[in-house]
Design an enzyme around this catalytic site. Sequence first.
Site, PDB file in Angstrom:
ATOM      1  N   ARG A  64     -11.873 -11.141  -7.453  1.00 57.57           N
ATOM      2  CA  ARG A  64     -13.188 -11.012  -8.108  1.00 57.57           C
ATOM      3  C   ARG A  64     -13.276 -11.842  -9.373  1.00 57.57           C
ATOM      4  O   ARG A  64     -14.359 -12.221  -9.812  1.00 57.57           O
ATOM      5  CB  ARG A  64     -13.511  -9.540  -8.367  1.00 57.57           C
ATOM      6  CG  ARG A  64     -13.954  -8.848  -7.092  1.00 57.57           C
ATOM      7  CD  ARG A  64     -13.769  -7.379  -7.205  1.00 57.57           C
ATOM      8  NE  ARG A  64     -12.359  -7.076  -7.345  1.00 57.57           N
ATOM      9  CZ  ARG A  64     -11.758  -6.023  -6.867  1.00 57.57           C
ATOM     10  NH1 ARG A  64     -12.442  -5.137  -6.247  1.00 57.57           N
ATOM     11  NH2 ARG A  64     -10.473  -5.826  -7.015  1.00 57.57           N
ATOM     12  N   GLU A 101       2.217   0.655  -9.214  1.00 51.66           N
ATOM     13  CA  GLU A 101       2.622   2.065  -9.173  1.00 51.66           C
ATOM     14  C   GLU A 101       3.713   2.255  -8.102  1.00 51.66           C
ATOM     15  O   GLU A 101       4.709   2.922  -8.329  1.00 51.66           O
ATOM     16  CB  GLU A 101       1.395   2.914  -8.857  1.00 51.66           C
ATOM     17  CG  GLU A 101       1.549   4.344  -9.307  1.00 51.66           C
ATOM     18  CD  GLU A 101       0.300   5.139  -9.010  1.00 51.66           C
ATOM     19  OE1 GLU A 101      -0.778   4.523  -8.868  1.00 51.66           O
ATOM     20  OE2 GLU A 101       0.422   6.363  -8.920  1.00 51.66           O
TER      21      GLU A 101
HETATM   22  P1  AMP Z   1      -4.381  -3.339 -13.554  1.00 50.71           P
HETATM   23  O1  AMP Z   1      -3.344  -4.376 -13.222  1.00 50.71           O
HETATM   24  O2  AMP Z   1      -3.890  -1.938 -13.397  1.00 50.71           O
HETATM   25  O3  AMP Z   1      -5.033  -3.576 -14.916  1.00 50.71           O
HETATM   26  O4  AMP Z   1      -5.524  -3.479 -12.453  1.00 50.71           O
HETATM   27  C1  AMP Z   1      -6.430  -4.522 -12.528  1.00 50.71           C
HETATM   28  C2  AMP Z   1      -6.684  -5.175 -11.206  1.00 50.71           C
HETATM   29  O5  AMP Z   1      -6.753  -4.252 -10.126  1.00 50.71           O
HETATM   30  C3  AMP Z   1      -8.012  -5.897 -11.238  1.00 50.71           C
HETATM   31  O6  AMP Z   1      -7.858  -7.142 -10.563  1.00 50.71           O
HETATM   32  C4  AMP Z   1      -8.971  -4.975 -10.534  1.00 50.71           C
HETATM   33  O7  AMP Z   1      -9.843  -5.696  -9.698  1.00 50.71           O
HETATM   34  C5  AMP Z   1      -8.099  -4.019  -9.714  1.00 50.71           C
HETATM   35  N1  AMP Z   1      -8.376  -2.590 -10.005  1.00 50.71           N
HETATM   36  C6  AMP Z   1      -7.520  -1.707 -10.570  1.00 50.71           C
HETATM   37  N2  AMP Z   1      -8.065  -0.483 -10.663  1.00 50.71           N
HETATM   38  C7  AMP Z   1      -9.315  -0.587 -10.165  1.00 50.71           C
HETATM   39  C8  AMP Z   1     -10.408   0.342 -10.015  1.00 50.71           C
HETATM   40  N3  AMP Z   1     -10.316   1.633 -10.391  1.00 50.71           N
HETATM   41  N4  AMP Z   1     -11.566  -0.118  -9.486  1.00 50.71           N
HETATM   42  C9  AMP Z   1     -11.664  -1.420  -9.115  1.00 50.71           C
HETATM   43  N5  AMP Z   1     -10.684  -2.328  -9.219  1.00 50.71           N
HETATM   44  C10 AMP Z   1      -9.513  -1.929  -9.732  1.00 50.71           C
END
Ligand code: AMP
Length: 181
Positions: A64, A101
């Site tokens: 995205r 995770e």
């Molecule tokens: P993080 O690495 O945990 O910060 O997760 C960020 C990435 O995972 C981004 O590329 C988001 O598109 C996706 N992502 C993580 N959690 C969500 C969520 N609750 N809703 C949508 N996309 C998420």
Amino acid sequence: MELRNGFDLKKYIRTIADYPKPGIMFRDITTLIADPLAFRATVDEMVWPFLRTRIDYVVGIEARGFILGGAIAHELGLGFIPIRKKGKLPGETITRSYQLEYGEDAVEIHKDALAHGEKVLLIDDLIATGGTALAALALLEDTGADVVASCFVVDLPDLGGKAKLLETGVKVHSLVEFEGE
Ligand code: AMP
């Protein structure tokens, strides 16, 4: 500065419960980018703080971050560089692994995409735990590029990613927040 013209951008973001697994509230921006006015307001608001900043490239994180980053690069009159999941880029790459995770993932960039000292604006749709963005930052550091700021549509503050990113000294610009995961 809000350029939303009365738009509540959050209303355009659809929440899908228990995707991709039970307990996750997936914040789906496909409904936001499908609306021409909401999409434009989002892109305008993402670039607004950087209109007078010296930036050489916009870098977007798959997938995205490509949609938003492409529009942002076009609006700033800059080129776009992709950070992709492992194994997707055709040329010589550098890689950074990061913890999920459950298990591990990796992001890559073309080795020759950026030169030392080039200024970069990093884009993704959402910051949650910050794992993806921190890996992207480390990757950009490996290239010698200088990350001027990072920019997201959605911040999930309860997961702490934005705070972690700020601790590294990088600026973080985000438009809306959702509580919880
Ligand atoms: P993080 O690495 O945990 O910060 O997760 C960020 C990435 O995972 C981004 O590329 C988001 O598109 C996706 N992502 C993580 N959690 C969500 C969520 N609750 N809703 C949508 N996309 C998420």
